[in-house]
Scaffold this motif. Structure first.
Motif, mmCIF file in Angstrom:
data_model
loop_
_atom_site.group_PDB
_atom_site.id
_atom_site.type_symbol
_atom_site.label_atom_id
_atom_site.label_comp_id
_atom_site.label_asym_id
_atom_site.label_seq_id
_atom_site.Cartn_x
_atom_site.Cartn_y
_atom_site.Cartn_z
ATOM 1 N N ALA A 73 0.831 -1.201 0.000
ATOM 2 C CA ALA A 73 0.000 0.000 0.000
ATOM 3 C C ALA A 73 0.870 1.257 0.000
ATOM 4 O O ALA A 73 0.409 2.337 -0.354
ATOM 5 C CB ALA A 73 -0.947 0.000 1.200
ATOM 6 N N GLY B 82 2.039 12.392 -9.466
ATOM 7 C CA GLY B 82 1.453 11.448 -8.515
ATOM 8 C C GLY B 82 0.096 11.939 -8.050
ATOM 9 O O GLY B 82 -0.389 12.993 -8.474
ATOM 10 N N THR B 83 -0.502 11.165 -7.176
ATOM 11 C CA THR B 83 -1.821 11.511 -6.647
ATOM 12 C C THR B 83 -1.795 12.879 -5.959
ATOM 13 O O THR B 83 -2.669 13.722 -6.163
ATOM 14 C CB THR B 83 -2.258 10.447 -5.621
ATOM 15 O OG1 THR B 83 -2.119 9.155 -6.214
ATOM 16 C CG2 THR B 83 -3.700 10.650 -5.190
ATOM 17 N N HIS C 96 -6.146 10.358 3.245
ATOM 18 C CA HIS C 96 -4.691 10.486 3.306
ATOM 19 C C HIS C 96 -4.381 11.985 3.420
ATOM 20 O O HIS C 96 -5.144 12.813 2.919
ATOM 21 C CB HIS C 96 -4.152 9.932 1.979
ATOM 22 C CG HIS C 96 -2.670 9.795 1.874
ATOM 23 N ND1 HIS C 96 -1.850 10.872 1.628
ATOM 24 C CD2 HIS C 96 -1.859 8.700 1.941
ATOM 25 C CE1 HIS C 96 -0.594 10.437 1.545
ATOM 26 N NE2 HIS C 96 -0.579 9.134 1.730
ATOM 27 N N SER D 172 -2.657 13.794 1.774
ATOM 28 C CA SER D 172 -2.625 14.470 0.479
ATOM 29 C C SER D 172 -4.023 14.848 -0.009
ATOM 30 O O SER D 172 -4.151 15.622 -0.959
ATOM 31 C CB SER D 172 -1.920 13.603 -0.565
ATOM 32 O OG SER D 172 -2.690 12.467 -0.848
ATOM 33 N N VAL E 206 -10.426 3.964 -1.913
ATOM 34 C CA VAL E 206 -10.045 2.867 -1.014
ATOM 35 C C VAL E 206 -9.072 3.421 0.027
ATOM 36 O O VAL E 206 -8.076 4.042 -0.332
ATOM 37 C CB VAL E 206 -9.367 1.725 -1.803
ATOM 38 C CG1 VAL E 206 -8.731 0.722 -0.862
ATOM 39 C CG2 VAL E 206 -10.364 1.037 -2.727
ATOM 40 N N ASN F 226 -6.068 3.698 2.414
ATOM 41 C CA ASN F 226 -4.743 3.063 2.492
ATOM 42 C C ASN F 226 -4.474 2.503 3.888
ATOM 43 O O ASN F 226 -3.711 1.569 4.044
ATOM 44 C CB ASN F 226 -3.637 4.050 2.108
ATOM 45 C CG ASN F 226 -3.551 5.229 3.055
ATOM 46 O OD1 ASN F 226 -4.545 5.908 3.294
ATOM 47 N ND2 ASN F 226 -2.391 5.473 3.615
ATOM 48 N N ASP G 236 -9.851 10.145 -4.940
ATOM 49 C CA ASP G 236 -8.458 9.762 -4.741
ATOM 50 C C ASP G 236 -8.379 8.251 -4.951
ATOM 51 O O ASP G 236 -8.789 7.469 -4.089
ATOM 52 C CB ASP G 236 -8.023 10.173 -3.329
ATOM 53 C CG ASP G 236 -6.681 9.571 -2.929
ATOM 54 O OD1 ASP G 236 -6.118 8.771 -3.692
ATOM 55 O OD2 ASP G 236 -6.204 9.906 -1.826
ATOM 56 N N ALA H 252 -5.649 6.389 -5.401
ATOM 57 C CA ALA H 252 -4.271 5.877 -5.225
ATOM 58 C C ALA H 252 -4.240 4.393 -4.872
ATOM 59 O O ALA H 252 -3.410 3.645 -5.382
ATOM 60 C CB ALA H 252 -3.529 6.688 -4.172
ATOM 61 N N GLN H 253 -5.147 3.962 -3.994
ATOM 62 C CA GLN H 253 -5.159 2.547 -3.611
ATOM 63 C C GLN H 253 -6.082 1.723 -4.498
ATOM 64 O O GLN H 253 -5.869 0.529 -4.672
ATOM 65 C CB GLN H 253 -5.637 2.388 -2.157
ATOM 66 C CG GLN H 253 -4.687 2.951 -1.128
ATOM 67 C CD GLN H 253 -3.342 2.236 -1.093
ATOM 68 O OE1 GLN H 253 -3.247 1.052 -1.372
ATOM 69 N NE2 GLN H 253 -2.313 2.991 -0.769
ATOM 70 N N HIS I 54 3.187 4.337 -9.103
ATOM 71 C CA HIS I 54 4.043 3.446 -8.290
ATOM 72 C C HIS I 54 3.239 2.485 -7.423
ATOM 73 O O HIS I 54 3.792 1.519 -6.903
ATOM 74 C CB HIS I 54 5.024 4.256 -7.431
ATOM 75 C CG HIS I 54 4.413 5.025 -6.302
ATOM 76 N ND1 HIS I 54 4.367 4.537 -5.019
ATOM 77 C CD2 HIS I 54 3.838 6.247 -6.248
ATOM 78 C CE1 HIS I 54 3.802 5.440 -4.223
ATOM 79 N NE2 HIS I 54 3.461 6.489 -4.949
ATOM 80 N N LYS I 55 1.940 2.718 -7.293
ATOM 81 C CA LYS I 55 1.130 1.788 -6.509
ATOM 82 C C LYS I 55 0.487 0.716 -7.393
ATOM 83 O O LYS I 55 -0.252 -0.128 -6.907
ATOM 84 C CB LYS I 55 0.090 2.557 -5.697
ATOM 85 C CG LYS I 55 0.772 3.339 -4.567
ATOM 86 C CD LYS I 55 -0.156 4.060 -3.662
ATOM 87 C CE LYS I 55 0.643 4.716 -2.542
ATOM 88 N NZ LYS I 55 -0.124 5.689 -1.781
HETATM 89 C C1 LIG Z 1 -0.273 6.881 -1.546
HETATM 90 C C2 LIG Z 1 -1.524 7.595 -1.423
HETATM 91 C C3 LIG Z 1 -1.627 8.945 -1.757
HETATM 92 C C4 LIG Z 1 -0.453 9.775 -2.188
HETATM 93 O O1 LIG Z 1 0.164 9.268 -3.325
HETATM 94 P P1 LIG Z 1 1.562 9.862 -3.799
HETATM 95 O O2 LIG Z 1 2.046 8.894 -4.818
HETATM 96 O O3 LIG Z 1 2.447 9.900 -2.571
HETATM 97 O O4 LIG Z 1 1.312 11.218 -4.336
HETATM 98 C C5 LIG Z 1 -2.856 9.534 -1.659
HETATM 99 N N1 LIG Z 1 -3.941 8.849 -1.254
HETATM 100 C C6 LIG Z 1 -3.886 7.554 -0.924
HETATM 101 C C7 LIG Z 1 -5.125 6.835 -0.507
HETATM 102 C C8 LIG Z 1 -2.673 6.884 -0.987
HETATM 103 O O5 LIG Z 1 -2.609 5.595 -0.652
#
Ligand SMILES: *Cc1c(COP(=O)(O)O)cnc(C)c1O
Length: 407
Positions: free
Chosen positions: A31, A94-95, A124, A126, A174, A176, A201, A203-204, A226-227
């Motif tokens: 994750a 990235g996200t 998150h 972010s 989802v 993280n 978002d 990302a996950q 990268h995820k």
């Molecule tokens: C990893 C993650 C982010 C941030 O992603 P970055 O690649 O660090 O910009 C945002 N939201 C969730 C849910 C994440 O798992």
């Protein structure tokens, strides 16, 4: 039993042969970032070794080859998200970068004092901080959807929050930290009913769930390469073309312009308006190979196998006395957060690391969520398609060892 050949898949990821502290690496920190298959590593080396050139501006052979690989990646991602138009795919870092882009362009242009932005307790950092920055600048109000003790959003509370003041909703697909899968379709529909725009978002979600931005009717969808087995520092922001067209550009510079004089600059069309400067060409080129890899395995097959791992880990962990699983949402991806009575999460992480097992400990960039749960942090094991039940057995043995050493 999975229809995937997991041993064959493991051979695609050279890092899985590494030894850590004299043991076979057990990588359960997916994750945070996933490992990369050879096909992605080769794509990076092949780009730099054979057709490295700056894109779009050149007419020579290498520049054209690089441009075409770069734009192929955009088409692959368009299909991956089922976006209606290729120019709705914006390459970001990235996200985090994608969310900041939206807050700083859409947010600064269209939101004003007293407008409300809704996020959730599961976010998150972010997907919190960029909105706080916008609120501080514009005088908007940030509201937060609460969760229940299992880690599900309380959607009745969300519905009560919605009003004509709601101008933007930004929620995670989802979690993280807990693995919760949110009903983002419901969240989007309710937001649209009051005229608010929605960012998801992803990302996950992007590595675990099939995403269809048109079916979701998301205005924005952000994720990081990268995820999902791709390189770091590369991400995607999807936006509906009419919304993106109405937004001012984010960063100024080369590539995002049509014409520049000292008096006045006109901006390029989508998607280039949002892609100032030389982008992360190699990583954009390589992400196509990561997505092809996922598509070849089949996202449903990946999800079914990861679900097996999640069930197995949940059962095995539940049998350990003094261990509580944090996050028991109705629908989850293969992320298990846990706490061990009387043991600090960091000690869990350090002792597991001595046995070659990589988990994440701490607040997982979700401090407000940890505060809500009354925890300083958790230990988190997150699984990818190359993980196995045998590795989960090692985790279980490792946790018994932690208990022996600390308690
Ligand atoms: C990893 C993650 C982010 C941030 O992603 P970055 O690649 O660090 O910009 C945002 N939201 C969730 C849910 C994440 O798992």
């Amino acid at each position: 039993m999975s229809i995937l050949d997991i041993n064959k898949i493991r051979k695609d990821f050279p890092i899985l042969d590494e030894k850590v502290n004299g043991r076979d690496l057990v990588y359960f920190d997916n994750a945070a970032t996933t490992q990369k298959p050879s096909i992605v590593l080769d794509a990076l080396a092949n780009y730099y070794g054979h057709y490295n050139a700056n894109i779009h501006r050149g007419i020579h052979f290498l520049a054209e080859k690089a441009t075409s690989a770069f734009e192929d990646s955009r088409t692959t991602i368009q299909k991956f998200l089922n976006a209606a138009h290729k120019e709705e795919i914006i390459f970001t870092y990235g996200t985090t970068d994608g969310i900041n882009l939206v807050a700083q362009t859409y947010g600064r242009k269209f939101l004003k004092e007293g407008d409300e932005i809704i996020i959730s307790t599961l976010e998150h950092h972010s997907n919190i901080v960029p909105w706080q920055m916008l609120c501080a600048e514009k005088g908007c109000v940030l509201r937060v959807i609460p969760i229940d003790d299992k880690g599900d959003l309380i959607l009745e509370e969300y519905e009560k929050m919605l009003s004509e003041k709601t101008k933007f909703v930004s929620v995670v697909h989802v979690s993280n930290a807990l693995g919760t899968i949110n009903d983002v379709k419901f969240i989007i529909d309710k937001a649209h009913a009051v005229g608010a725009k929605v960012l998801i978002d992803g990302a996950q979600a992007s590595s675990h769930i099939t995403i269809d931005v048109q079916a979701l009717d998301a205005d924005f969808y952000a994720f990081s390469a990268h995820k999902l087995f791709g390189p770091t520092g590369m991400g995607v922001l999807y936006g509906k073309s009419d919304v993106l067209n109405a937004m001012p550009p984010y960063r100024g510079g080369g590539e995002m312009i049509k014409e520049v004089t000292f008096e006045k600059t006109t901006y390029n069309e989508l998607p280039y308006k949002f892609e100032a400067g030389t982008p992360n060409i190699a990583d954009v080129v390589a992400v196509k190979f990561a997505i092809d890899y996922i598509n070849d395995l089949g996202k449903e097959n990946i999800a079914a196998y990861e679900d097996e791992l999640l069930k197995y880990a949940t059962e095995q962990l539940s049998d350990i006395s003094g261990l509580s699983i944090v996050g028991q949402a109705k629908e989850k991806v293969s992320v298990v957060s846990f706490v061990l009575d009387g043991v600090h999460p960091q000690d869990v992480g350090v002792i597991l690391d001595q046995q070659g097992i990589a988990v994440r400990t701490g607040h997982h960039c979700t401090q407000p969520l940890m505060n809500r749960l009354g925890l300083p942090g958790t230990s988190r094991a997150s699984f990818a398609v190359y993980n196995t039940k045998q590795e989960i057995d090692k985790l279980i043995a490792g946790i018994h060892k932690v208990k022996k050493m600390v308690l």
